[in-house]
Scaffold this motif. Structure first.
Motif, PDB file in Angstrom:
ATOM      1  N   SER A  48      52.761  23.805  11.017  1.00 44.88           N
ATOM      2  CA  SER A  48      54.011  24.317  11.842  1.00 44.88           C
ATOM      3  C   SER A  48      53.800  23.573  13.239  1.00 44.88           C
ATOM      4  CB  SER A  48      54.047  25.862  11.996  1.00 44.88           C
ATOM      5  OG  SER A  48      52.622  26.245  12.715  1.00 44.88           O
ATOM      6  N   CYS A  49      54.918  23.801  14.130  1.00 48.65           N
ATOM      7  CA  CYS A  49      54.805  23.221  15.397  1.00 48.65           C
ATOM      8  C   CYS A  49      53.421  24.049  16.057  1.00 48.65           C
ATOM      9  CB  CYS A  49      55.888  23.542  16.244  1.00 48.65           C
ATOM     10  SG  CYS A  49      57.517  23.104  15.543  1.00 48.65           S
ATOM     11  N   CYS A  51      49.650  22.669  16.048  1.00 44.18           N
ATOM     12  CA  CYS A  51      49.134  21.724  17.232  1.00 44.18           C
ATOM     13  C   CYS A  51      49.537  22.199  18.719  1.00 44.18           C
ATOM     14  CB  CYS A  51      49.751  20.331  17.115  1.00 44.18           C
ATOM     15  SG  CYS A  51      49.433  19.476  15.651  1.00 44.18           S
ATOM     16  N   HIS A  52      50.252  23.285  18.881  1.00 45.74           N
ATOM     17  CA  HIS A  52      50.783  23.738  20.062  1.00 45.74           C
ATOM     18  C   HIS A  52      50.181  25.427  20.176  1.00 45.74           C
ATOM     19  CE1 HIS A  52      52.799  20.082  21.267  1.00 45.74           C
ATOM     20  NE2 HIS A  52      53.245  20.274  19.911  1.00 45.74           N
ATOM     21  N   SER A  91      45.781  14.566  17.888  1.00 38.80           N
ATOM     22  CA  SER A  91      46.239  15.888  17.001  1.00 38.80           C
ATOM     23  C   SER A  91      46.237  15.286  15.365  1.00 38.80           C
ATOM     24  CB  SER A  91      47.701  15.838  17.386  1.00 38.80           C
ATOM     25  OG  SER A  91      48.478  15.066  16.950  1.00 38.80           O
ATOM     26  N   ASN A 115      47.111  12.881  22.087  1.00 37.54           N
ATOM     27  CA  ASN A 115      46.760  14.009  22.276  1.00 37.54           C
ATOM     28  C   ASN A 115      47.734  14.991  22.470  1.00 37.54           C
ATOM     29  OD1 ASN A 115      45.221  15.688  25.009  1.00 37.54           O
ATOM     30  ND2 ASN A 115      44.420  15.944  22.710  1.00 37.54           N
ATOM     31  N   SER A 116      47.742  15.852  21.765  1.00 36.84           N
ATOM     32  CA  SER A 116      48.773  17.210  21.668  1.00 36.84           C
ATOM     33  C   SER A 116      49.148  17.628  23.334  1.00 36.84           C
ATOM     34  CB  SER A 116      48.519  18.161  21.010  1.00 36.84           C
ATOM     35  OG  SER A 116      49.137  19.166  21.001  1.00 36.84           O
ATOM     36  N   PRO A 167      50.759  20.190  26.248  1.00 34.71           N
ATOM     37  CA  PRO A 167      51.077  21.326  26.539  1.00 34.71           C
ATOM     38  C   PRO A 167      52.594  21.542  26.091  1.00 34.71           C
ATOM     39  CG  PRO A 167      50.475  20.674  28.417  1.00 34.71           C
ATOM     40  CD  PRO A 167      50.473  19.508  27.655  1.00 34.71           C
ATOM     41  N   GLN A 190      61.641  19.101  32.900  1.00 37.90           N
ATOM     42  CA  GLN A 190      61.518  17.824  32.703  1.00 37.90           C
ATOM     43  C   GLN A 190      62.406  16.671  32.154  1.00 37.90           C
ATOM     44  OE1 GLN A 190      57.945  16.884  30.275  1.00 37.90           O
ATOM     45  NE2 GLN A 190      56.905  18.796  30.670  1.00 37.90           N
ATOM     46  N   TRP A 236      54.205  11.438  25.690  1.00 36.46           N
ATOM     47  CA  TRP A 236      53.202  10.598  26.742  1.00 36.46           C
ATOM     48  C   TRP A 236      54.085   9.307  27.092  1.00 36.46           C
ATOM     49  CZ3 TRP A 236      49.326  12.228  29.347  1.00 36.46           C
ATOM     50  CH2 TRP A 236      48.433  13.135  29.067  1.00 36.46           C
ATOM     51  N   PHE A 283      63.938  16.351  20.755  1.00 35.43           N
ATOM     52  CA  PHE A 283      62.428  16.183  20.360  1.00 35.43           C
ATOM     53  C   PHE A 283      61.900  16.393  19.235  1.00 35.43           C
ATOM     54  CE2 PHE A 283      58.006  16.473  20.546  1.00 35.43           C
ATOM     55  CZ  PHE A 283      57.651  15.354  21.163  1.00 35.43           C
ATOM     56  N   PRO A 284      62.309  17.734  18.596  1.00 39.13           N
ATOM     57  CA  PRO A 284      61.783  17.854  17.362  1.00 39.13           C
ATOM     58  C   PRO A 284      61.917  17.051  16.197  1.00 39.13           C
ATOM     59  CG  PRO A 284      62.904  20.086  18.425  1.00 39.13           C
ATOM     60  CD  PRO A 284      63.233  18.626  18.992  1.00 39.13           C
ATOM     61  N   LEU A 326      58.784  16.266  13.303  1.00 40.48           N
ATOM     62  CA  LEU A 326      59.335  16.613  11.987  1.00 40.48           C
ATOM     63  C   LEU A 326      59.123  15.600  10.998  1.00 40.48           C
ATOM     64  CD1 LEU A 326      62.345  19.062  12.573  1.00 40.48           C
ATOM     65  CD2 LEU A 326      60.281  19.842  11.596  1.00 40.48           C
ATOM     66  N   MET A 362      65.470  26.066  18.729  1.00 39.01           N
ATOM     67  CA  MET A 362      64.073  25.501  19.135  1.00 39.01           C
ATOM     68  C   MET A 362      64.151  25.264  20.688  1.00 39.01           C
ATOM     69  SD  MET A 362      62.596  23.013  16.272  1.00 39.01           S
ATOM     70  CE  MET A 362      61.317  23.637  15.266  1.00 39.01           C
ATOM     71  N   MET A 414      61.583  27.112  23.519  1.00 42.02           N
ATOM     72  CA  MET A 414      60.854  26.257  24.490  1.00 42.02           C
ATOM     73  C   MET A 414      61.058  26.315  25.757  1.00 42.02           C
ATOM     74  SD  MET A 414      59.572  23.167  22.091  1.00 42.02           S
ATOM     75  CE  MET A 414      61.262  22.369  21.514  1.00 42.02           C
ATOM     76  N   LYS A 465      53.134   9.016  30.594  1.00 41.86           N
ATOM     77  CA  LYS A 465      53.602  10.211  31.462  1.00 41.86           C
ATOM     78  C   LYS A 465      52.371  10.634  32.447  1.00 41.86           C
ATOM     79  CE  LYS A 465      56.504  13.611  32.145  1.00 41.86           C
ATOM     80  NZ  LYS A 465      57.090  14.102  30.882  1.00 41.86           N
TER      81      LYS A 465
HETATM   82  C1  HEC Z   1      50.317  17.167  14.052  1.00 38.79           C
HETATM   83  C2  HEC Z   1      50.333  17.967  15.356  1.00 38.79           C
HETATM   84  C3  HEC Z   1      51.661  18.131  16.052  1.00 38.79           C
HETATM   85  C4  HEC Z   1      52.700  18.920  15.671  1.00 38.79           C
HETATM   86  C5  HEC Z   1      52.889  19.667  14.013  1.00 38.79           C
HETATM   87  C6  HEC Z   1      53.932  19.047  16.534  1.00 38.79           C
HETATM   88  N1  HEC Z   1      53.487  18.461  17.442  1.00 38.79           N
HETATM   89 FE1  HEC Z   1      54.735  18.357  19.437  1.00 38.79          FE
HETATM   90  N2  HEC Z   1      53.168  17.245  20.167  1.00 38.79           N
HETATM   91  C7  HEC Z   1      52.117  16.518  19.514  1.00 38.79           C
HETATM   92  C8  HEC Z   1      51.676  15.386  20.286  1.00 38.79           C
HETATM   93  C9  HEC Z   1      50.350  14.663  19.739  1.00 38.79           C
HETATM   94  C10 HEC Z   1      52.426  15.149  21.231  1.00 38.79           C
HETATM   95  C11 HEC Z   1      52.475  14.051  22.208  1.00 38.79           C
HETATM   96  C12 HEC Z   1      53.299  13.100  21.446  1.00 38.79           C
HETATM   97  C13 HEC Z   1      53.394  11.582  21.763  1.00 38.79           C
HETATM   98  O1  HEC Z   1      53.133  11.274  23.124  1.00 38.79           O
HETATM   99  O2  HEC Z   1      53.494  10.648  21.437  1.00 38.79           O
HETATM  100  C14 HEC Z   1      53.424  16.441  21.304  1.00 38.79           C
HETATM  101  C15 HEC Z   1      54.271  16.412  22.262  1.00 38.79           C
HETATM  102  C16 HEC Z   1      55.256  17.385  22.073  1.00 38.79           C
HETATM  103  C17 HEC Z   1      56.522  17.735  23.413  1.00 38.79           C
HETATM  104  C18 HEC Z   1      56.433  17.070  24.444  1.00 38.79           C
HETATM  105  C19 HEC Z   1      56.033  17.711  25.516  1.00 38.79           C
HETATM  106  C20 HEC Z   1      56.354  16.887  27.070  1.00 38.79           C
HETATM  107  O3  HEC Z   1      55.657  17.509  28.149  1.00 38.79           O
HETATM  108  O4  HEC Z   1      56.740  15.976  26.968  1.00 38.79           O
HETATM  109  C21 HEC Z   1      57.128  18.855  22.685  1.00 38.79           C
HETATM  110  C22 HEC Z   1      58.293  19.397  23.209  1.00 38.79           C
HETATM  111  C23 HEC Z   1      56.822  19.388  21.328  1.00 38.79           C
HETATM  112  N3  HEC Z   1      55.712  18.266  21.335  1.00 38.79           N
HETATM  113  C24 HEC Z   1      57.086  20.281  20.689  1.00 38.79           C
HETATM  114  C25 HEC Z   1      56.853  20.212  19.188  1.00 38.79           C
HETATM  115  C26 HEC Z   1      57.731  20.947  18.284  1.00 38.79           C
HETATM  116  C27 HEC Z   1      59.146  21.719  18.643  1.00 38.79           C
HETATM  117  C28 HEC Z   1      56.974  20.875  16.933  1.00 38.79           C
HETATM  118  C29 HEC Z   1      57.736  21.372  15.683  1.00 38.79           C
HETATM  119  C30 HEC Z   1      58.869  20.901  15.196  1.00 38.79           C
HETATM  120  C31 HEC Z   1      55.824  20.006  17.382  1.00 38.79           C
HETATM  121  N4  HEC Z   1      55.916  19.650  18.576  1.00 38.79           N
HETATM  122  C32 HEC Z   1      55.041  19.824  16.401  1.00 38.79           C
HETATM  123  C33 HEC Z   1      51.498  17.100  18.319  1.00 38.79           C
HETATM  124  C34 HEC Z   1      52.222  17.938  17.645  1.00 38.79           C
END
Ligand code: HEC
Ligand code: HEC
Length: 350
Positions: A78-79, A82-83, A97, A108-109, A111, A118, A123, A133-134, A138, A183, A187, A268
């Motif tokens: 799920s989202c 990693c969060h 991640s 790296n994931s 916050p 924003q 990143w 974004f999602p 996905l 979503m 958020m 970023k």
């Molecule tokens: C496998 C791990 C993983 C999963 C599952 C995941 N994320 Fe993330 N998320 C990350 C990573 C890694 C980044 C940084 C991505 C990048 O810079 O390419 C990120 C970045 C983000 C950001 C950007 C935050 C910012 O400050 O710019 C958002 C919003 C976000 N995720 C929401 C979600 C949502 C909603 C879901 C589910 C639909 C989800 N993530 C599922 C790993 C994950």
């Protein structure tokens, strides 16, 4: 005739009163809609909140989606995988991640906090609207490895989701637009603004900084806040802070999105809110502690064509000069950005 009319008016009034009473009794308990509040020390939100009004039903749907492994191809990731809330919605302990089938990503994931403020997300700023974004996690093969079409099929076949979409949106449709809007509603509510620092700057509860924190704040203002700016602790720009490039990965950063060579290796500027909880650090999670981040700023930086001009010293070397004491003080200050209320807020918990 006149008497009759009066009688029927009275009757009508009585019927209306009766109906509204009956209606009130019948009406289901309506929970209060979550209210988005801008903290007084924050800039104006960037997200157009009028375009997607936050309701209890929309927020609840967004939360269910966020915590539901069903959205991924393996039914697990799920989202929230990693969060995670207790780490300010990051993937603690994972430099990179990893998602479905334990496949590893290259970043790296980040916050999930204060996203309403924003302009760009991820990143490298690959998404310029939160509602969009999602799609990235996905469909990313190393994250949830699904297709939007497939996710919608799964949701549409689920009676609970059908009901929740019907309650959350006028058209009640299980479609991409409503899924992403829900979503975002969840958020957007995730505002972190109740750290010790906030109480100090807003002069609440007589909070004061210790001598160490206060010295750290002074160093921070002169050496860090040009990039980690405002009470969001980011100027929302993309910059190269002089990290040595890992040739095996060669992550181009912002250039991946803009294709402009001047953006090579720019990432970023991350918000430093809750930073004591979000280790490891930097886009690739290369540093495990704040100590190593501060040591990088003083001694580990390398120059390149796109390094930020502010990081160049007059003698041609690069870095931010700080004594050992100053580095300790800055770390003490950074710890005042930890918001215990945010990570324990039941509204955001599974
Ligand atoms: C496998 C791990 C993983 C999963 C599952 C995941 N994320 Fe993330 N998320 C990350 C990573 C890694 C980044 C940084 C991505 C990048 O810079 O390419 C990120 C970045 C983000 C950001 C950007 C935050 C910012 O400050 O710019 C958002 C919003 C976000 N995720 C929401 C979600 C949502 C909603 C879901 C589910 C639909 C989800 N993530 C599922 C790993 C994950
Ligand atoms: C020239 C702009 C700039 C200055 C000045 C600057 N930073 Fe940064 N900082 C960045 C960028 C850009 C990143 C992300 C780099 C990356 O991951 O590639 C970053 C990352 C960080 C991180 C990692 C956060 C995370 O979530 O991974 C910390 C901690 C940090 N900086 C603290 C500081 C401190 C403390 C100072 C002052 C001593 C400082 N920074 C000065 C631009 C800057």
């Amino acid at each position: 005739m006149q008497y009759d009319m009066k009688k029927s008016v009275v009757a009508m009034v009585l019927v209306t009163v009766f109906m509204s009473c009956a209606k009130q009794e019948e009406a289901p308990y309506v929970a209060v809609d979550p209210v988005f509040e801008k903290p007084s020390n924050f800039p104006e939100p960037h997200y157009d909140l009028a375009s997607n009004p936050i309701t209890k039903a929309g927020f609840d749907l967004g939360k269910k989606l966020f915590y539901d492994g069903k959205l991924a191809s393996d039914g697990v990731v799920s989202c929230a995988f990693c969060h995670q809330q207790k780490f300010a919605f990051t993937h603690h302990g994972h430099p990179l991640s990893h998602g479905v089938d334990n496949r590893s990503g290259k970043r790296n994931s980040q916050p999930i906090q204060n996203l309403a403020f924003q302009k760009q997300f991820s990143w490298d700023g690959a998404a310029f609207h939160l509602d969009m974004f999602p799609i990235i996690p996905l469909t990313n093969p190393v994250e949830m490895d699904e297709t939007v079409g497939n996710v919608l099929k799964k949701l549409a076949a689920d009676a609970t989701y059908q009901k929740m979409f019907a309650e959350a949106f006028k058209d009640g449709r299980v479609n991409a637009d409503n899924t992403f809007k829900a979503m975002s509603q969840f958020m957007l509510m995730m505002v972190s603004a109740n750290a010790k620092y906030d109480k100090y700057v807003r002069k609440e509860e007589n909070v004061t900084l210790t001598a160490e924190e206060s010295r750290g704040f002074t160093v921070f203002k002169s050496k860090c806040s040009s990039c980690h700016a405002t009470d969001l602790f980011t100027d929302d720009s993309f910059r190269n802070n002089g990290l040595p490039v890992d040739p095996a990965v060669d992550d181009l950063g912002r250039m991946t999105v803009t294709l402009v060579p001047e953006d090579r290796y720019k990432f970023k500027v991350p918000s430093l809110r809750n930073v004591a909880l979000t280790a490891p650090y930097m886009h690739d999670g290369r540093f495990g502690s704040l100590e190593s981040v501060l040591n990088f700023y003083t001694d580990g930086m390398v120059t390149s064509a796109t390094i930020d001009a502010q990081l160049k010293r007059p003698d041609g070397t690069v870095g931010i000069s700080m004594t050992t004491q100053e580095k300790q003080d800055v770390i003490a200050f950074l710890k005042t950005l930890t918001d215990e209320e945010f990570i324990k807020d039941k509204r955001f918990a599974e």
